[in-house]
Design a protein around this motif. Structure first.
Motif, mmCIF file in Angstrom:
data_model
loop_
_atom_site.group_PDB
_atom_site.id
_atom_site.type_symbol
_atom_site.label_atom_id
_atom_site.label_comp_id
_atom_site.label_asym_id
_atom_site.label_seq_id
_atom_site.Cartn_x
_atom_site.Cartn_y
_atom_site.Cartn_z
ATOM 1 N N VAL A 141 30.792 -49.062 -52.940
ATOM 2 C CA VAL A 141 31.214 -47.734 -53.398
ATOM 3 C C VAL A 141 31.548 -47.761 -54.885
ATOM 4 C CG1 VAL A 141 33.033 -45.993 -53.184
ATOM 5 C CG2 VAL A 141 31.975 -46.950 -51.141
ATOM 6 N N SER A 142 32.245 -48.779 -55.349
ATOM 7 C CA SER A 142 32.607 -48.866 -56.771
ATOM 8 C C SER A 142 31.376 -48.947 -57.664
ATOM 9 C CB SER A 142 33.490 -50.091 -57.013
ATOM 10 O OG SER A 142 34.674 -50.004 -56.301
ATOM 11 N N VAL A 143 30.436 -49.792 -57.294
ATOM 12 C CA VAL A 143 29.209 -49.925 -58.096
ATOM 13 C C VAL A 143 28.406 -48.635 -58.044
ATOM 14 C CG1 VAL A 143 27.012 -51.160 -58.243
ATOM 15 C CG2 VAL A 143 29.121 -52.423 -57.887
ATOM 16 N N SER A 144 28.350 -47.998 -56.891
ATOM 17 C CA SER A 144 27.608 -46.744 -56.759
ATOM 18 C C SER A 144 28.219 -45.641 -57.618
ATOM 19 C CB SER A 144 27.564 -46.300 -55.298
ATOM 20 O OG SER A 144 26.894 -47.250 -54.519
ATOM 21 N N VAL A 145 29.541 -45.573 -57.633
ATOM 22 C CA VAL A 145 30.207 -44.550 -58.450
ATOM 23 C C VAL A 145 29.938 -44.790 -59.929
ATOM 24 C CG1 VAL A 145 32.473 -43.703 -59.202
ATOM 25 C CG2 VAL A 145 31.969 -43.961 -56.771
ATOM 26 N N LEU A 146 30.021 -46.039 -60.384
ATOM 27 C CA LEU A 146 29.741 -46.313 -61.796
ATOM 28 C C LEU A 146 28.279 -46.031 -62.132
ATOM 29 C CD1 LEU A 146 31.849 -49.409 -62.777
ATOM 30 C CD2 LEU A 146 31.915 -47.148 -63.742
ATOM 31 N N ASN A 147 27.355 -46.338 -61.218
ATOM 32 C CA ASN A 147 25.951 -46.022 -61.456
ATOM 33 C C ASN A 147 25.714 -44.517 -61.454
ATOM 34 O OD1 ASN A 147 25.061 -48.624 -61.807
ATOM 35 N ND2 ASN A 147 24.636 -48.915 -59.640
ATOM 36 N N TRP A 148 26.487 -43.781 -60.664
ATOM 37 C CA TRP A 148 26.366 -42.338 -60.642
ATOM 38 C C TRP A 148 26.925 -41.731 -61.939
ATOM 39 C CZ3 TRP A 148 30.355 -38.571 -60.083
ATOM 40 C CH2 TRP A 148 29.885 -37.271 -59.882
ATOM 41 N N ASP A 183 21.895 -43.706 -66.899
ATOM 42 C CA ASP A 183 20.989 -44.263 -67.902
ATOM 43 C C ASP A 183 21.531 -45.603 -68.392
ATOM 44 O OD1 ASP A 183 19.041 -44.648 -69.775
ATOM 45 O OD2 ASP A 183 19.774 -43.126 -71.176
ATOM 46 N N PRO A 184 20.755 -46.694 -68.243
ATOM 47 C CA PRO A 184 21.252 -48.010 -68.678
ATOM 48 C C PRO A 184 21.566 -48.073 -70.169
ATOM 49 C CG PRO A 184 19.223 -48.233 -67.409
ATOM 50 C CD PRO A 184 19.465 -46.770 -67.620
ATOM 51 N N LEU A 185 20.956 -47.205 -70.971
ATOM 52 C CA LEU A 185 21.214 -47.217 -72.413
ATOM 53 C C LEU A 185 22.507 -46.501 -72.780
ATOM 54 C CD1 LEU A 185 17.586 -46.552 -73.686
ATOM 55 C CD2 LEU A 185 18.792 -48.725 -73.511
ATOM 56 N N GLU A 186 23.044 -45.691 -71.880
ATOM 57 C CA GLU A 186 24.268 -44.937 -72.166
ATOM 58 C C GLU A 186 25.477 -45.481 -71.414
ATOM 59 O OE1 GLU A 186 23.763 -40.783 -71.614
ATOM 60 O OE2 GLU A 186 21.907 -40.719 -72.741
ATOM 61 N N ARG A 187 25.364 -46.660 -70.890
ATOM 62 C CA ARG A 187 26.482 -47.269 -70.166
ATOM 63 C C ARG A 187 27.590 -47.636 -71.159
ATOM 64 N NH1 ARG A 187 24.975 -48.394 -64.923
ATOM 65 N NH2 ARG A 187 26.796 -49.673 -64.569
ATOM 66 N N PRO A 188 28.806 -47.775 -70.661
ATOM 67 C CA PRO A 188 29.889 -48.201 -71.555
ATOM 68 C C PRO A 188 29.652 -49.644 -71.999
ATOM 69 C CG PRO A 188 30.666 -48.107 -69.292
ATOM 70 C CD PRO A 188 29.279 -47.546 -69.299
ATOM 71 N N PRO A 189 30.335 -50.066 -73.046
ATOM 72 C CA PRO A 189 30.185 -51.459 -73.480
ATOM 73 C C PRO A 189 30.550 -52.427 -72.354
ATOM 74 C CG PRO A 189 31.586 -50.231 -74.995
ATOM 75 C CD PRO A 189 31.272 -49.320 -73.863
ATOM 76 N N LEU A 190 30.032 -53.632 -72.447
ATOM 77 C CA LEU A 190 30.234 -54.622 -71.394
ATOM 78 C C LEU A 190 31.712 -54.891 -71.142
ATOM 79 C CD1 LEU A 190 28.955 -56.621 -69.430
ATOM 80 C CD2 LEU A 190 28.953 -58.295 -71.261
ATOM 81 N N TRP A 191 32.516 -54.992 -72.186
ATOM 82 C CA TRP A 191 33.939 -55.271 -72.008
ATOM 83 C C TRP A 191 34.630 -54.115 -71.281
ATOM 84 C CZ3 TRP A 191 37.252 -51.828 -74.189
ATOM 85 C CH2 TRP A 191 36.745 -51.032 -75.223
ATOM 86 N N ALA A 192 34.205 -52.861 -71.569
ATOM 87 C CA ALA A 192 34.818 -51.712 -70.898
ATOM 88 C C ALA A 192 34.413 -51.667 -69.423
ATOM 89 C CB ALA A 192 34.404 -50.422 -71.588
ATOM 90 N N GLU A 193 33.145 -51.942 -69.155
ATOM 91 C CA GLU A 193 32.675 -51.954 -67.772
ATOM 92 C C GLU A 193 33.356 -53.073 -66.979
ATOM 93 O OE1 GLU A 193 28.422 -51.633 -65.444
ATOM 94 O OE2 GLU A 193 28.476 -51.662 -67.624
ATOM 95 N N LEU A 194 33.522 -54.221 -67.610
ATOM 96 C CA LEU A 194 34.222 -55.328 -66.965
ATOM 97 C C LEU A 194 35.670 -54.950 -66.676
ATOM 98 C CD1 LEU A 194 34.081 -58.296 -66.050
ATOM 99 C CD2 LEU A 194 34.825 -58.915 -68.346
ATOM 100 N N GLY A 195 36.310 -54.276 -67.615
ATOM 101 C CA GLY A 195 37.680 -53.805 -67.406
ATOM 102 C C GLY A 195 37.782 -52.818 -66.255
ATOM 103 N N ILE A 196 36.792 -51.938 -66.136
ATOM 104 C CA ILE A 196 36.774 -50.982 -65.028
ATOM 105 C C ILE A 196 36.671 -51.724 -63.704
ATOM 106 C CG2 ILE A 196 35.416 -49.162 -63.915
ATOM 107 C CD1 ILE A 196 34.680 -48.223 -66.788
#
Length: 74
Positions: free
Chosen positions: A24-31, A35-48
Motif C-alpha cells: 500500500v505504501s509503495v502504491s500510494v507513492l507511485n500514485w 512520472d519517474p522524472l518528477e519523483r522527489p529526491p532520493l533522500w526525501a523518498e527514503l525519508g518518506i
C-alpha cells in the motif's frame, strides 16, 4: 491479553499486515508521483519510507512489547 496470544498476533501482523502495508505504501507513492522524472529526491523518498515504516508499528506497540521475553505466567 495473554503472552501466547500476543505472540500469535505479533506473528500475524508481521507475516500478513507488514507486507500489505509495504504494498500500500509503495502504491500510494507511485500514485502520487507517477512520472519517474518528477519523483522527489532520493533522500526525501527514503525519508518518506522510513517515516511510514515507523508509523505502521505505533498502533501495535502494546502487542510487540515484551514478546522476546520469557512468558511471565510460566
Amino acid at each position: 491479553m495473554t503472552h501466547k496470544a500476543r505472540k500469535r498476533w505479533a506473528l500475524v501482523i508481521l507475516l500478513v499486515g507488514l507486507p500489505l502495508y509495504v504494498v500500500v505504501s509503495v502504491s500510494v507513492l507511485n500514485w502520487l508521483y507517477p512520472d519517474p522524472l518528477e519523483r522527489p529526491p532520493l533522500w526525501a523518498e527514503l525519508g518518506i519510507y522510513i517515516g511510514l515504516g515507523i508509523l505502521w508499528a505505533l498502533p501495535f506497540k502494546f502487542i510487540f512489547k515484551g514478546i522476546g521475553q520469557p512468558d511471565p505466567d510460566a
